[in-house]
Design an enzyme around this catalytic site. Structure first.
Site, PDB file in Angstrom:
ATOM      1  N   ASP A 177       0.091  -0.380   5.883  1.00 28.82           N
ATOM      2  CA  ASP A 177       1.027  -0.667   4.798  1.00 28.82           C
ATOM      3  C   ASP A 177       2.406  -0.128   5.181  1.00 28.82           C
ATOM      4  OD1 ASP A 177      -0.367   1.942   4.517  1.00 28.82           O
ATOM      5  OD2 ASP A 177       1.011   2.234   2.846  1.00 28.82           O
TER       6      ASP A 177
ATOM      7  N   ASN B  10      -4.169  10.708   6.873  1.00 26.37           N
ATOM      8  CA  ASN B  10      -3.375  11.636   7.688  1.00 26.37           C
ATOM      9  C   ASN B  10      -4.147  12.197   8.885  1.00 26.37           C
ATOM     10  OD1 ASN B  10      -5.045  13.073   5.996  1.00 26.37           O
ATOM     11  ND2 ASN B  10      -3.612  14.755   5.681  1.00 26.37           N
TER      12      ASN B  10
ATOM     13  N   ASN C 124       1.895   8.826   7.342  1.00 23.39           N
ATOM     14  CA  ASN C 124       1.056   9.884   7.918  1.00 23.39           C
ATOM     15  C   ASN C 124      -0.016   9.362   8.859  1.00 23.39           C
ATOM     16  OD1 ASN C 124       2.427  12.014   6.713  1.00 23.39           O
ATOM     17  ND2 ASN C 124       1.287  11.783   4.811  1.00 23.39           N
TER      18      ASN C 124
ATOM     19  N   HIS D 187      -2.191   1.436   0.069  1.00 27.25           N
ATOM     20  CA  HIS D 187      -2.382   2.181   1.316  1.00 27.25           C
ATOM     21  C   HIS D 187      -3.546   1.609   2.127  1.00 27.25           C
ATOM     22  CE1 HIS D 187      -0.357   5.420   3.176  1.00 27.25           C
ATOM     23  NE2 HIS D 187      -1.095   6.441   2.805  1.00 27.25           N
TER      24      HIS D 187
END
Length: 194
Positions: free
Chosen positions: A89, A64, A110, A21
């Site tokens: 990513d 997020n 997100n 991520h």
């Protein structure tokens, strides 16, 4: 000259540093190294490095909530969404591939969802750093928070370097040229790029 806002997505903190991520942070660190500069805390809840051509930013919120800092930076530096590049990513792109695109959906990402909502548009450039799909029945949410596998780490510096090349190409040569050059240059893990 209008500057660019280059945003790398990731989660802050050492426990996330090697996660899939955090590919966006990794690419931004490479751009900072090329610029010979260091990130500094900014009131927008991001780490920022200013160059003549661009403002490099790593939001310090969790993924997020990335949109808040991105909107604050675009307002602060008066940078319009058409000059924003977000590197993130991407599960739907195989590991070893990079894809540049303008706009589109968030594919359940997100960070992108938050940025689109905060900017009020999907029309910003994205550099999608392929991480591939999780093996077997692994939950994608768990997969993105795992570090790159040992076999992947061998090629990771090359891919991070190429991610930085893609961003520089977008800034200087535009989307079409960048797509033509880099979409053909996927890394084949079994051998050198073709």
């Amino acid at each position: 000259m209008d500057r660019w806002l280059i945003v790398g997505l990731g989660n802050p903190g050492p426990e996330y540093a090697g996660n899939r991520h955090n590919a966006g942070f990794m690419v931004l660190d490479e751009l900072a190294a090329r610029a010979g500069g260091r990130f500094k805390a900014h009131k927008s809840r991001a780490e920022v490095l200013e160059t003549r051509e661009a403002v490099l930013a790593k939001p310090l919120t969790y993924m997020n909530l990335s949109g808040g800092p991105v909107k604050a930076l675009s307002d602060f530096y008066k940078i319009t969404p058409d000059r924003v590049i977000v590197v993130h990513d991407e599960l739907d792109v195989p590991y070893g591939a990079l894809r540049a695109k303008l706009g589109g959906g968030d594919n359940g990402h997100n960070g992108l969802k938050s940025i689109t909502k905060s900017l009020g548009t999907r029309d910003y450039l994205r550099v999608r750093f392929g991480i591939g799909r999780p093996p077997g029945r692994m939950d994608p949410a768990a997969f993105v928070l795992k570090d790159f596998a040992t076999a992947e780490r061998k090629d990771l510096p090359f891919l991070v370097d190429r991610g930085a090349d893609v961003i520089e190409s977008l800034m200087t040569r535009g989307l079409d040229v960048t797509q033509n050059e880099y979409h053909r240059a996927d890394l084949h893990i079994s051998g050198p790029p073709r």
